[in-house]
Design an enzyme around this catalytic site. Structure first.
Site, mmCIF file in Angstrom:
data_model
loop_
_atom_site.group_PDB
_atom_site.id
_atom_site.type_symbol
_atom_site.label_atom_id
_atom_site.label_comp_id
_atom_site.label_asym_id
_atom_site.label_seq_id
_atom_site.Cartn_x
_atom_site.Cartn_y
_atom_site.Cartn_z
ATOM 1 N N LYS A 54 -4.525 10.524 23.555
ATOM 2 C CA LYS A 54 -4.853 9.398 25.109
ATOM 3 C C LYS A 54 -3.658 10.282 25.662
ATOM 4 C CE LYS A 54 -4.698 6.375 21.125
ATOM 5 N NZ LYS A 54 -4.159 4.922 20.704
ATOM 6 N N GLN A 98 1.211 3.369 18.902
ATOM 7 C CA GLN A 98 1.223 3.691 17.735
ATOM 8 C C GLN A 98 0.868 2.900 16.900
ATOM 9 O OE1 GLN A 98 -1.408 5.541 19.160
ATOM 10 N NE2 GLN A 98 -2.502 5.782 17.171
ATOM 11 N N ASP A 121 -4.323 -1.779 24.433
ATOM 12 C CA ASP A 121 -4.907 -2.222 23.429
ATOM 13 C C ASP A 121 -5.273 -3.132 22.906
ATOM 14 O OD1 ASP A 121 -4.442 0.217 21.389
ATOM 15 O OD2 ASP A 121 -1.970 0.050 21.479
HETATM 16 N N1 GUN Z 1 -3.397 3.056 15.629
HETATM 17 C C1 GUN Z 1 -5.112 3.730 15.136
HETATM 18 N N2 GUN Z 1 -5.856 3.604 16.050
HETATM 19 C C2 GUN Z 1 -5.344 2.901 16.759
HETATM 20 C C3 GUN Z 1 -5.258 2.576 18.233
HETATM 21 O O1 GUN Z 1 -5.842 3.163 18.500
HETATM 22 N N3 GUN Z 1 -3.942 1.871 19.020
HETATM 23 C C4 GUN Z 1 -3.110 2.066 18.307
HETATM 24 N N4 GUN Z 1 -2.176 1.010 19.421
HETATM 25 N N5 GUN Z 1 -2.935 2.448 16.980
HETATM 26 C C5 GUN Z 1 -3.730 3.133 16.300
#
Ligand code: GUN
Length: 284
Positions: A54, A98, A121
């Site tokens: 990311k 996350q 998100d």
């Molecule tokens: N953990 C696994 N996938 C994601 C996601 O798309 N966003 C977040 N915040 N945590 C994750």
């Protein structure tokens, strides 16, 4: 029949190029770049890889990513305080925490405390609710990424019998809502579903989001169906695979997404787009 492979990586790259030029246009007109606070608690290896991807995508498109790498035994109150500070910070457009979070932290409460206008998100109950009432604002990245991916290869979703396998808050449930919004007739399957195979066998579109390697056998797939695999499972060998047995499914499906290189890159690209959108919606 051998399915057409949907190249999520290539579609996501195109999206990133477009986001980059939209950000450049903003910069050329004297506006600032979007900024995304990326919070990683602890050092879970999979989470660390996702977060790195990311942050790299931010760099690629010109989003300013601000790293908060926190110790795994951080107190819930400290994380709340950080979220509060970021909510109030006018220079922050998106806040990403996350998951998973360590057990001392109530993930649902943390998500509820993120300002919904910065919830890139799309996990906040407000944003899930907006999607449920057909007025989506910030949409969960993986399900929305799947819709974008299917649109980009001109698959008509209206009227399809769609089966979503998995009902997690972050993926399966918003996926079902996205498909409903797109005009599909949607069935959600989960651990209490009596006969998964027969549900899959009548689906025009299967979206697998169970997180179980090889759960869905190729022989179950209706010939000519569309198969989207959201699962990311690491085998003992270290190999990454999805929830669908790709090799056998590709001989029956019309379209199929690979793992890796399918949905994963779309999630990241959609997060970038959401960050830019969050900024624009706040009138910045
Ligand atoms: N953990 C696994 N996938 C994601 C996601 O798309 N966003 C977040 N915040 N945590 C994750």
């Amino acid at each position: 029949m051998s399915a057409q492979i949907i190249n999520g990586k290539a579609i996501a790259e195109e999206m990133l190029d477009q986001i980059k030029s939209r950000i450049n246009q903003r910069l050329n007109s004297g506006k600032r770049a979007p900024s995304l606070a990326v919070i990683l608690v602890g050092a879970d290896p999979a989470s660390s890889i996702y977060v790195r991807n990311k942050r790299l995508a931010c760099e690629k498109v010109g989003i300013n990513s601000i790293a908060y790498d926190l110790v795994s035994d951080i107190k819930e109150s400290e994380l709340f305080a950080l979220i509060q500070k970021l909510n109030e910070d006018e220079t922050i457009d998106g806040i990403l925490v996350q998951s998973p979070l360590p057990s001392q932290i109530d993930e649902k409460l943390i998500i509820e405390n993120i300002n919904p206008t910065k919830d890139v998100d799309g996990f906040h109950p407000y944003n899930i609710g907006r999607l449920a009432i057909r007025q989506p604002t910030l949409r969960s990245c993986t399900p929305f990424g799947v819709i974008k991916m299917l649109n980009s290869v001109n698959i008509e979703l209206k009227g399809l019998d769609a089966v979503v396998v998995g009902v997690s808050n972050h993926v399966g449930r918003p996926m079902a809502l996205e498909l409903l919004l797109a005009g599909c007739t949607v069935t959600s399957c989960h651990r209490h579903t009596k006969d998964l195979q027969s549900n899959i066998a009548r689906a025009d579109l299967v979206v697998a989001a169970a997180g179980k390697a090889g759960l869905i056998k190729g022989e179950w797939i209706k010939p000519g169906a569309i198969v989207v695999d959201i699962g990311i499972n690491r085998l003992d060998s270290g190999k990454i695979c999805g929830d669908v047995d790709f090799e056998s499914a590709k001989d029956r499906a019309a379209w199929i997404t690979p793992v890796p290189g399918g949905v994963g890159p779309m999630t990241v690209a959609t997060l970038m787009e959401n960050t830019l959108l969050a900024m624009e919606l706040r009138g910045i």
